[in-house]
Design a protein around this motif. Structure first.
Motif, PDB file in Angstrom:
ATOM      1  N   ASN A 143       0.084  -1.031   4.798  1.00  0.00           N
ATOM      2  CA  ASN A 143      -0.986  -0.023   4.780  1.00  0.00           C
ATOM      3  C   ASN A 143      -1.672  -0.006   3.422  1.00  0.00           C
ATOM      4  O   ASN A 143      -1.407   0.844   2.596  1.00  0.00           O
ATOM      5  N   THR A 144      -2.540  -0.985   3.224  1.00  0.00           N
ATOM      6  CA  THR A 144      -3.321  -0.976   1.993  1.00  0.00           C
ATOM      7  C   THR A 144      -4.676  -0.347   2.305  1.00  0.00           C
ATOM      8  O   THR A 144      -4.776   0.877   2.366  1.00  0.00           O
ATOM      9  N   CYS A 145      -5.698  -1.157   2.538  1.00  0.00           N
ATOM     10  CA  CYS A 145      -7.029  -0.604   2.835  1.00  0.00           C
ATOM     11  C   CYS A 145      -7.128  -0.155   4.291  1.00  0.00           C
ATOM     12  O   CYS A 145      -6.324  -0.533   5.130  1.00  0.00           O
ATOM     13  N   LYS A 149      -5.094  -1.631   7.473  1.00  0.00           N
ATOM     14  CA  LYS A 149      -4.228  -0.628   8.107  1.00  0.00           C
ATOM     15  C   LYS A 149      -4.562  -0.451   9.583  1.00  0.00           C
ATOM     16  O   LYS A 149      -3.674  -0.480  10.438  1.00  0.00           O
ATOM     17  N   ASP A 166       4.666   0.683   4.865  1.00  0.00           N
ATOM     18  CA  ASP A 166       3.797   1.773   4.444  1.00  0.00           C
ATOM     19  C   ASP A 166       3.673   1.718   2.920  1.00  0.00           C
ATOM     20  O   ASP A 166       4.604   1.292   2.234  1.00  0.00           O
ATOM     21  N   LEU A 167       2.545   2.121   2.394  1.00  0.00           N
ATOM     22  CA  LEU A 167       2.347   2.103   0.944  1.00  0.00           C
ATOM     23  C   LEU A 167       1.720   3.409   0.497  1.00  0.00           C
ATOM     24  O   LEU A 167       0.948   4.014   1.240  1.00  0.00           O
ATOM     25  N   PRO A 168       2.056   3.847  -0.722  1.00  0.00           N
ATOM     26  CA  PRO A 168       1.446   5.086  -1.218  1.00  0.00           C
ATOM     27  C   PRO A 168       0.000   4.857  -1.655  1.00  0.00           C
ATOM     28  O   PRO A 168      -0.445   3.722  -1.760  1.00  0.00           O
ATOM     29  N   GLN A 169      -0.694   5.965  -1.917  1.00  0.00           N
ATOM     30  CA  GLN A 169      -2.095   5.885  -2.344  1.00  0.00           C
ATOM     31  C   GLN A 169      -2.283   6.353  -3.787  1.00  0.00           C
ATOM     32  O   GLN A 169      -3.388   6.331  -4.304  1.00  0.00           O
ATOM     33  N   THR A 170      -1.200   6.854  -4.392  1.00  0.00           N
ATOM     34  CA  THR A 170      -1.290   7.299  -5.781  1.00  0.00           C
ATOM     35  C   THR A 170      -0.107   6.705  -6.541  1.00  0.00           C
ATOM     36  O   THR A 170       0.750   6.037  -5.959  1.00  0.00           O
ATOM     37  N   ARG A 174       6.324  11.041  -6.231  1.00  0.00           N
ATOM     38  CA  ARG A 174       6.568  11.011  -4.789  1.00  0.00           C
ATOM     39  C   ARG A 174       6.093   9.692  -4.183  1.00  0.00           C
ATOM     40  O   ARG A 174       6.699   9.169  -3.245  1.00  0.00           O
ATOM     41  N   GLU A 177       8.645   7.190  -4.659  1.00  0.00           N
ATOM     42  CA  GLU A 177       9.733   7.369  -3.691  1.00  0.00           C
ATOM     43  C   GLU A 177       9.422   6.671  -2.368  1.00  0.00           C
ATOM     44  O   GLU A 177      10.299   6.084  -1.737  1.00  0.00           O
ATOM     45  N   ALA A 181      11.568   3.718  -0.726  1.00  0.00           N
ATOM     46  CA  ALA A 181      12.097   3.799   0.642  1.00  0.00           C
ATOM     47  C   ALA A 181      11.605   2.619   1.476  1.00  0.00           C
ATOM     48  O   ALA A 181      12.360   2.062   2.284  1.00  0.00           O
ATOM     49  N   ILE A 346      -6.484   0.168  -3.902  1.00  0.00           N
ATOM     50  CA  ILE A 346      -6.141   1.191  -2.899  1.00  0.00           C
ATOM     51  C   ILE A 346      -5.563   2.432  -3.579  1.00  0.00           C
ATOM     52  O   ILE A 346      -5.501   3.490  -2.974  1.00  0.00           O
ATOM     53  N   PHE A 347      -5.111   2.290  -4.838  1.00  0.00           N
ATOM     54  CA  PHE A 347      -4.571   3.454  -5.533  1.00  0.00           C
ATOM     55  C   PHE A 347      -5.692   4.307  -6.120  1.00  0.00           C
ATOM     56  O   PHE A 347      -6.727   3.791  -6.530  1.00  0.00           O
TER      57      PHE A 347
ATOM     58  N   ASP B 146     -10.656   5.251   2.747  1.00  0.00           N
ATOM     59  CA  ASP B 146     -10.916   4.564   1.478  1.00  0.00           C
ATOM     60  C   ASP B 146     -12.210   5.053   0.832  1.00  0.00           C
ATOM     61  O   ASP B 146     -12.281   5.217  -0.384  1.00  0.00           O
ATOM     62  N   LYS B 149     -11.523   8.551  -0.634  1.00  0.00           N
ATOM     63  CA  LYS B 149     -10.489   8.427  -1.665  1.00  0.00           C
ATOM     64  C   LYS B 149     -11.057   7.820  -2.936  1.00  0.00           C
ATOM     65  O   LYS B 149     -10.847   8.348  -4.037  1.00  0.00           O
ATOM     66  N   LYS B 150     -11.783   6.734  -2.807  1.00  0.00           N
ATOM     67  CA  LYS B 150     -12.272   6.059  -4.006  1.00  0.00           C
ATOM     68  C   LYS B 150     -13.511   6.747  -4.591  1.00  0.00           C
ATOM     69  O   LYS B 150     -13.716   6.709  -5.805  1.00  0.00           O
ATOM     70  N   ASP B 166      -3.218  14.605  -1.859  1.00  0.00           N
ATOM     71  CA  ASP B 166      -2.777  13.317  -1.350  1.00  0.00           C
ATOM     72  C   ASP B 166      -2.384  13.507   0.115  1.00  0.00           C
ATOM     73  O   ASP B 166      -1.934  14.595   0.505  1.00  0.00           O
ATOM     74  N   GLN B 169      -0.185   8.266   5.439  1.00  0.00           N
ATOM     75  CA  GLN B 169      -0.927   7.362   6.318  1.00  0.00           C
ATOM     76  C   GLN B 169      -0.202   7.128   7.644  1.00  0.00           C
ATOM     77  O   GLN B 169      -0.706   6.403   8.495  1.00  0.00           O
ATOM     78  N   ARG B 174       9.129  10.747   6.241  1.00  0.00           N
ATOM     79  CA  ARG B 174       8.760  10.724   4.829  1.00  0.00           C
ATOM     80  C   ARG B 174       7.298  11.141   4.643  1.00  0.00           C
ATOM     81  O   ARG B 174       6.929  11.783   3.653  1.00  0.00           O
TER      82      ARG B 174
END
Lengths: 425, 425
Positions: A143-145, A149, A166-170, A174, A177, A181, A346-347, B146, B149-150, B166, B169, B174
């Protein structure tokens, strides 16, 4: 191609006719773009060979590994940790993209406004011309862009086994974490499909192999600081692309051998281009084989590319997993730390990327930055505007380009690149 | 507009000339689209009044509330919990979007391939014509698509106080933890900016107010099941839009009064359109004031819109916070549960949305679904293709449209909608 792989390709379910056409076009393109270069290091012969056998011998190796019970994992992203795949004696390969294929079929299942990279990946699947995808035991999405996704939901119906990270956005605590995971989940998934239990020694071995590969790439980068640059940007990009397909041990050895040669070149003041050639850095979206359009244009206008701030470049390879960890938990934490540093657009926010572009510009003595966005890639496109502003504020000349995999805009791009190179020279 | 608000708008820093032009165009558009409708319920007079004073009296109310120390919070998304804003006696308002403004300025800071909704929000800011944005003490963004977000990274430099929520997704355990943590962070942010400590009674009051509003909207939806539909889709959309600006208590009372009238209409067999008028459901991207283009086209071709599967519609309002919770922790958990159910296309996978579209089609007795995507909205565009396939598999006729806020494609859209309505009639 040295041998006849027809039976292997048939067994993989490839469309032989379409695949033959693809290989022919790919071979011609390679000849034109790479073999026409002057002053190439001899060590590039290895990478030329890998490319000539990229759908042949390398696939044969994958099939042989599978026959031994090893697993082949395909991915589209540098967030997928090769260390863990190697820890179960698996093989991680990048999946095909970088060229338009089966576009009519693709347009039926993806929106027109999808980036070329995603459309291409689907085209290779629908056109049945990617032996990497067809030989993979597991395809790992992430799950990037938004484009990737959401399109994985459709890809899930086209391939036998798709696993999505799954990937975080920030970059919050958390968020780390979640990354942790997801790394653990991937760890267990690899154990599950391989039947191998990963212990500290296995993971450490995987980390070492990948670290050696990254160190060899860092060594290559280091050599590109010199003027004259001992290697062209096209060849350096090719090496960065090949690392997604090749056996890591053989790749590392071959790259180190090339670097030995480049060191001699540097000592002798020899380069791929003349001393004083305008030096350009490229930043932005990844360039997958055979997407060599922009680097070819840049280097044919009389500039040399000295660095790539890209997933197929330093963004993907720059950080090493910290050394000296011993227990499985420590090793996993070190892995999470390393992957969590990747400064993908993506962050939000993503100031590390801007810092990296600036730092690279200084390190490689680049006179300008060419920012490359794939059309419809919202994360990199949106980030490119404040990035350009910030670079220009620091007197770093920047050219923002947007393109896809078509050949139609080559002359237009060439005109803009020529004007830019003239300005920075 | 009843009064002269020039001084208030000047104090807010609006560009008076541009703002006057905006109000004139908005007023004319409203007249053409809404006041020309036949058989309107009398209760719509209240919503007409709200719209006529949307930049006047309502802004005056916000300024009066601010003078009393209450906080005004602006947002672009239904993930921002109004319950918590109300718990500190704050006011949550939707920010301006839905029309192109200051496009040349916007194109300098956002990519061309950004969706119209985001570009519009920036246009209202750069053009200095949104009194909601200018009066907000805090603007709350959120990591949804996106594009948003961006672009919030750029918006942060244009407004005094931007806070970004935040969002996960996926719908994993989690992911719910992230939603929970972000709800708590927002809770504390509201306490911080207001100086109010939220106790169970305050939160419960906030939840009750929003629940009453949502129940009134459910009541309206319920009445639209009838044939003839007692209210046009345009008027129902307007009500869904007004709820983002209006005082929740007054809104709820006015909507319930309208619903009383609609009940009488239903009992008398009266409708906004004749019995047997083709019934259409709209699904997809949100439609903000004054983006009435597609509903106007649909209802002028002789169909009636009976439901909106949209953030400005049932996706935004359908679930209620569970009743009967008492402690602060329980109330917060109930809130998290409710917001985590929202089936926005940013989630992967997102089967709940498909289920909801199907369920709505049956509930409202719709003969077809028109899927509306904003151009460059990757999540909804990508989801629309499997959604259409799945609906068509169940013999639900579907038309997929893609547009922006321009008027140039009206005739082209009309042709496609007319053909669709003819087919389903």
């Amino acid at each position: 191609m040295q041998n006849d792989y027809t039976q292997m390709w048939t067994d993989l379910g490839l469309d032989l006719q379409a695949h033959d056409q693809l290989l022919e076009v790919l071979g011609q393109g390679y000849e034109q773009v790479f073999m026409s270069q002057a002053n190439r290091p001899e060590g590039m012969a290895y990478f030329d060979f890998v490319m000539s056998e990229v759908h042949g011998l390398r696939i044969k190796e994958l099939m042989d590994a599978k026959a031994e019970g090893r697993k082949v994992v395909g991915s589209f992203c540098v967030f997928v940790p090769e260390e863990i795949v190697l820890a179960v004696d698996g093989i991680l390969v990048g999946l095909c993209t970088g060229a338009d294929f089966a576009t009519e079929e693709v347009d039926k299942i993806l929106p027109r406004n999808t980036c070329a990279l995603i459309k291409s990946a689907f085209g290779f699947k629908l056109g049945k011309v990617c032996p990497y995808l067809e030989s993979a035991d597991l395809i790992v999405g992430e799950n990037t862009c938004d484009g990737k996704k959401k399109s994985y939901e459709t890809l899930a119906g086209l391939v036998p086994a798709l696993y999505v990270m799954d990937l975080p956005q920030t970059k919050s605590l958390r968020a780390r974490e979640l990354m942790q995971a997801e790394m653990k989940r991937f760890f267990h998934k690899m154990e599950e499909i391989s039947g191998v239990t990963i212990d500290a020694a296995r993971l450490k071995k995987g980390i070492q192999l990948v670290t050696e590969k990254r160190k060899a790439l860092h060594r290559l980068n280091e050599l590109r600081k010199n003027d004259p640059a001992p290697i062209s940007g096209l060849d350096a990009l090719l090496i960065n692309q090949v690392q997604f397909y090749d056996d890591p041990v053989r790749f590392t050895a071959s790259l180190n051998k090339l670097c030995d040669e480049l060191e001699t070149r540097v000592a002798e003041g020899k380069g791929a281009f003349a001393k004083g050639t305008p030096r350009v850095m490229v930043s932005g979206c990844p360039m997958a084989v055979p997407n060599w359009k922009l680097p070819m244009i840049i280097e044919s206008t009389g500039a040399v590319i000295v660095g790539e701030e890209s997933c197929v470049g330093e963004r993907g390879t720059r950080n090493l997993v910290s050394d000296g960890e011993e227990s499985l938990d420590e090793l996993m934490e070190a892995l999470v730390d390393r992957y969590f540093k990747i400064d993908c657009a993506i962050f939000t926010p993503n100031p590390e990327r801007l810092d990296h572009v600036k730092e690279m510009t200084g390190r490689y003595n680049a006179q300008g930055v060419i920012h490359y966005s794939l059309q419809f890639c919202q994360p990199y496109q949106t980030e490119s505007i404040p990035l350009e502003k910030s670079l220009e504020n620091e007197k770093i000349k920047t050219l923002r380009l947007e393109t896809d995999y078509s050949q139609e805009d080559i002359e237009q791009l060439r005109t803009r690149v020529e004007a830019f190179v003239e300005m920075i020279a």
